[in-house]
Design a protein around this motif. Structure first.
Motif, PDB file in Angstrom:
ATOM      1  N   UNK A 242      -7.782   5.287  -3.947  1.00  0.00           N
ATOM      2  CA  UNK A 242      -8.596   6.476  -4.203  1.00  0.00           C
ATOM      3  C   UNK A 242      -9.447   6.315  -5.456  1.00  0.00           C
ATOM      4  N   UNK A 243     -10.658   6.894  -5.408  1.00  0.00           N
ATOM      5  CA  UNK A 243     -11.572   6.907  -6.554  1.00  0.00           C
ATOM      6  C   UNK A 243     -12.063   8.334  -6.712  1.00  0.00           C
ATOM      7  N   UNK A 244     -11.719   8.980  -7.827  1.00  0.00           N
ATOM      8  CA  UNK A 244     -12.110  10.371  -8.024  1.00  0.00           C
ATOM      9  C   UNK A 244     -13.629  10.492  -8.012  1.00  0.00           C
ATOM     10  N   UNK A 245     -14.138  11.471  -7.296  1.00  0.00           N
ATOM     11  CA  UNK A 245     -15.581  11.671  -7.216  1.00  0.00           C
ATOM     12  C   UNK A 245     -16.175  11.886  -8.607  1.00  0.00           C
ATOM     13  N   UNK A 246     -15.479  12.628  -9.466  1.00  0.00           N
ATOM     14  CA  UNK A 246     -15.991  12.880 -10.824  1.00  0.00           C
ATOM     15  C   UNK A 246     -16.120  11.569 -11.607  1.00  0.00           C
ATOM     16  N   UNK A 247     -15.188  10.647 -11.403  1.00  0.00           N
ATOM     17  CA  UNK A 247     -15.270   9.333 -12.064  1.00  0.00           C
ATOM     18  C   UNK A 247     -16.430   8.523 -11.499  1.00  0.00           C
ATOM     19  N   UNK A 248     -16.603   8.576 -10.187  1.00  0.00           N
ATOM     20  CA  UNK A 248     -17.684   7.828  -9.547  1.00  0.00           C
ATOM     21  C   UNK A 248     -19.025   8.309 -10.096  1.00  0.00           C
ATOM     22  N   UNK A 249     -19.185   9.633 -10.197  1.00  0.00           N
ATOM     23  CA  UNK A 249     -20.427  10.210 -10.722  1.00  0.00           C
ATOM     24  C   UNK A 249     -20.652   9.748 -12.167  1.00  0.00           C
TER      25      UNK A 249
ATOM     26  N   UNK B  87       3.756   9.254  -9.841  1.00  0.00           N
ATOM     27  CA  UNK B  87       2.790   8.930 -10.902  1.00  0.00           C
ATOM     28  C   UNK B  87       1.849   7.800 -10.545  1.00  0.00           C
ATOM     29  N   UNK B  88       1.814   7.375  -9.287  1.00  0.00           N
ATOM     30  CA  UNK B  88       0.868   6.313  -8.923  1.00  0.00           C
ATOM     31  C   UNK B  88      -0.390   6.880  -8.275  1.00  0.00           C
ATOM     32  N   UNK B  89      -0.542   8.199  -8.268  1.00  0.00           N
ATOM     33  CA  UNK B  89      -1.769   8.762  -7.687  1.00  0.00           C
ATOM     34  C   UNK B  89      -2.948   8.613  -8.620  1.00  0.00           C
ATOM     35  N   UNK B  90      -4.113   8.747  -8.005  1.00  0.00           N
ATOM     36  CA  UNK B  90      -5.376   8.516  -8.692  1.00  0.00           C
ATOM     37  C   UNK B  90      -5.572   9.454  -9.879  1.00  0.00           C
TER      38      UNK B  90
ATOM     39  N   UNK C  52      -0.480  18.464  -3.133  1.00  0.00           N
ATOM     40  CA  UNK C  52      -0.120  17.721  -1.921  1.00  0.00           C
ATOM     41  C   UNK C  52      -0.326  16.239  -2.187  1.00  0.00           C
ATOM     42  N   UNK C  53       0.749  15.538  -2.022  1.00  0.00           N
ATOM     43  CA  UNK C  53       0.779  14.127  -2.300  1.00  0.00           C
ATOM     44  C   UNK C  53       0.215  13.405  -1.070  1.00  0.00           C
ATOM     45  N   UNK C  54      -1.087  13.538  -0.882  1.00  0.00           N
ATOM     46  CA  UNK C  54      -1.717  13.091   0.366  1.00  0.00           C
ATOM     47  C   UNK C  54      -1.686  11.574   0.520  1.00  0.00           C
ATOM     48  N   UNK C  55      -1.489  11.096   1.753  1.00  0.00           N
ATOM     49  CA  UNK C  55      -1.591   9.666   2.031  1.00  0.00           C
ATOM     50  C   UNK C  55      -2.952   9.158   1.555  1.00  0.00           C
ATOM     51  N   UNK C  56      -2.975   7.975   0.930  1.00  0.00           N
ATOM     52  CA  UNK C  56      -4.259   7.415   0.493  1.00  0.00           C
ATOM     53  C   UNK C  56      -4.755   7.992  -0.815  1.00  0.00           C
TER      54      UNK C  56
ATOM     55  N   UNK D  67       0.859  -1.182   0.000  1.00  0.00           N
ATOM     56  CA  UNK D  67       0.000   0.000   0.000  1.00  0.00           C
ATOM     57  C   UNK D  67       0.890   1.225   0.000  1.00  0.00           C
ATOM     58  N   UNK D  68       0.617   2.129  -0.917  1.00  0.00           N
ATOM     59  CA  UNK D  68       1.488   3.289  -1.046  1.00  0.00           C
ATOM     60  C   UNK D  68       1.522   4.093   0.237  1.00  0.00           C
ATOM     61  N   UNK D  69       0.402   4.139   0.928  1.00  0.00           N
ATOM     62  CA  UNK D  69       0.363   4.999   2.095  1.00  0.00           C
ATOM     63  C   UNK D  69       0.840   4.302   3.361  1.00  0.00           C
ATOM     64  N   UNK D  70       1.186   3.018   3.221  1.00  0.00           N
ATOM     65  CA  UNK D  70       1.549   2.270   4.423  1.00  0.00           C
ATOM     66  C   UNK D  70       2.585   2.978   5.289  1.00  0.00           C
ATOM     67  N   UNK D  71       3.656   3.500   4.689  1.00  0.00           N
ATOM     68  CA  UNK D  71       4.649   4.116   5.558  1.00  0.00           C
ATOM     69  C   UNK D  71       4.253   5.527   5.985  1.00  0.00           C
ATOM     70  N   UNK D  72       3.169   6.022   5.439  1.00  0.00           N
ATOM     71  CA  UNK D  72       2.796   7.389   5.727  1.00  0.00           C
ATOM     72  C   UNK D  72       2.039   7.504   7.040  1.00  0.00           C
ATOM     73  N   UNK D  73       1.842   8.720   7.433  1.00  0.00           N
ATOM     74  CA  UNK D  73       1.062   8.967   8.630  1.00  0.00           C
ATOM     75  C   UNK D  73      -0.391   8.663   8.354  1.00  0.00           C
ATOM     76  N   UNK D  74      -1.047   8.139   9.351  1.00  0.00           N
ATOM     77  CA  UNK D  74      -2.460   7.836   9.242  1.00  0.00           C
ATOM     78  C   UNK D  74      -3.061   8.260  10.553  1.00  0.00           C
TER      79      UNK D  74
END
Lengths: 321, 321
Positions: A279-286, B273-276, A269-273, A1-8
């Motif tokens: 992540x699933x972009x809201x615009x794609x979900x819609x 480049x692995x972001x959503x 900002x390269x946000x965790x998660x 998981x990309x965010x595994x080492x990140x803060x959560x």
């Protein structure tokens, strides 16, 4: 998981969290009396560390999770930092390049500190570093493995209801659409200290309480999702001056708590998660729901699970991993 | 672009770097006398800031680039930090969760400082942040803006053909399916030095030369995509011992070159480049095409463009940004 080492630092009420001593939750936290038991996880990139500590009381100590994270630089304080450093040590020099250790005064080197106290074994497990596994969950898997698992766990999301009912953080609300069906509340995420826009992070929490995650969404939810996209974007532009073209707006699957919510983060900002496996972009979900109301009840979805997560065990028992 | 805001600390000698004054390079750098001209870039996640400063001399000032980056926590000093903080301010409390500002003593809050001095205009440009803009490209946008742009640019992809024809990197090939229509070559990406598996990074390049990107894919390409997913995963497991459950396999949109290719990265590696907003999981692409052959000729796709990219100008001219 990309965010595994990140803060959560998401807030999840695990089982047993409700069983804590009410008094402890209102006392100031005695940080200096904390005895460090172990480092649960650290992230060199994020400059964060997750600690398991113990506060000594009358009998046995009480567990606490303490998360320390260095804060981003504030532009308006950089000049001060350059002038007021307490010490500057040369480390290396090569041609036009040199490196130093700079020691700033305390007021210019804030550390964001998050405390979970009292903490249960589940909190400790949550922050402990773990191997991650990629899962490709079909709709059958969801029905047979994931959904029964979610239902068997009594995840408390009282903190979400506290916000929706204005029992907590009412002064932090950035925007609200009060409609019980298509409305939501937009609040700054805990991870964001609101001092700089670079790591802007807000969360939209929907008022309705019957939508667990992306998997539950159908065309019925399009008005709600469009409200979040449009009003959320407008509210962020109005309050923070950050336009929609600078925002990443997305859902997590799996989410960390099963009450539908949408993340708003600064695009730079390269946000965790925010990686593709979560992540699933809201615009794609819609767009997907507008194309096919049953899209998320048909499609396989990918996510990662840590080795200690019970859901991974369920997938393993079902022979799906 | 996900990697835009990250720190980049590679030292590259730009033109003109050699033209600096030799004396200046051996003098100690007068940090406290530095006048801050502007912030070139900052990274909230990395807790780093890139500064353009000026050192006053006899005549005009001399330019310098100063990079400040907070340092990771050192495990052996965490206990000390908890005890020796100079101040602890409560910021927020909700149930068992609370956040504080902690102000550490100088010796426990080192900042890594990198100086490029004297700096040329090229150094300044290199560290200057480019704004990024989110684009939501409809199929009409693709046909009217993006496709004509791609066709007007004579992007050379000779290096790709050299690999496919074994004129270059032939000894680096990990796996090949030689079929001209449904075959591909799997090679380590340049970014991976192959010394450790943590940042494993490979690229599958398809043999056929008529597929520019995700936008061109239809159900016709399913055998090719399934070959890449299955054979690529097997080849990585066999050669490197990394199982499929530890791999992130995805396409970029926009890609950096318009010859279809697929990225294989270690799941635990937070690859640029692995972001959503840029990555599309190969498994999702296959499912979407199996569901609807025209999926990628219907759906809007999101991506980011930097302010200096010509394609952004084309979207602006078309009034789409």
């Amino acid at each position: 998981m990309a965010e595994a080492p990140r803060t959560k630092r998401k807030r999840e009420e695990e089982d047993g969290a409700a069983a804590h001593d009410g008094a402890a939750a209102t006392d100031p936290f005695p940080l200096a009396e904390l005895r460090l038991r172990r480092v649960l996880r650290e992230s060199a990139r994020d400059k964060a560390v997750f600690l398991h500590g113990e506060v000594r009381g009358g009998g046995d100590g009480t567990d606490a999770v303490v998360i320390l994270e260095k804060t981003p630089f504030q532009e308006e304080k950089v000049s001060e930092l350059l002038k007021k450093h307490t010490k500057l040590e040369l480390q290396m020099r090569n041609d036009i390049y040199s490196t130093y250790h700079l020691y700033p005064p305390p007021e210019l080197s804030e550390i964001k500190t998050t405390v979970v106290y009292p903490a249960t074994e589940k909190h400790l497990q949550k922050y402990l570093r773990q191997e991650v596994h990629l899962i490709r969950e079909t709709w059958e898997d969801y029905k047979n493995i994931t959904l029964p698992f979610i239902q068997s766990q009594s995840f408390s999301i009282q903190w979400v209801y506290n916000i929706l009912e204005k029992k907590a953080e009412a002064d932090r609300i950035i925007h609200e659409n009060p409609d019980p069906c298509n409305g939501f509340v937009l609040v700054p995420d805990f991870k964001w200290n609101q001092n700089q826009l670079d790591d802007l992070y807000l969360i939209a929490l929907v008022h309705r309480r019957d939508v667990k995650s992306l998997r539950d969404l159908t065309a019925e939810h399009l008005p709600l999702l469009r409200n979040i996209l449009q009003e959320g974007t407008e509210a962020v532009a109005k309050r923070f001056g950050v336009p929609g073209s600078q925002l990443r707006i997305y859902l997590h699957y799996q989410p960390s708590y099963y009450h539908l919510h949408v993340h708003f983060t600064a695009l730079g900002y390269d946000a965790p998660g925010s990686s593709v496996e979560r992540a699933h972009l809201l615009a794609d979900v819609i767009d997907n729901l507008a194309m096919d109301s049953m899209y998320y009840q048909k499609r396989a979805l990918t996510f990662t699970l840590r080795a200690d997560e019970l859901l991974l065990k369920k997938f393993q028992e079902a022979g799906r991993v």
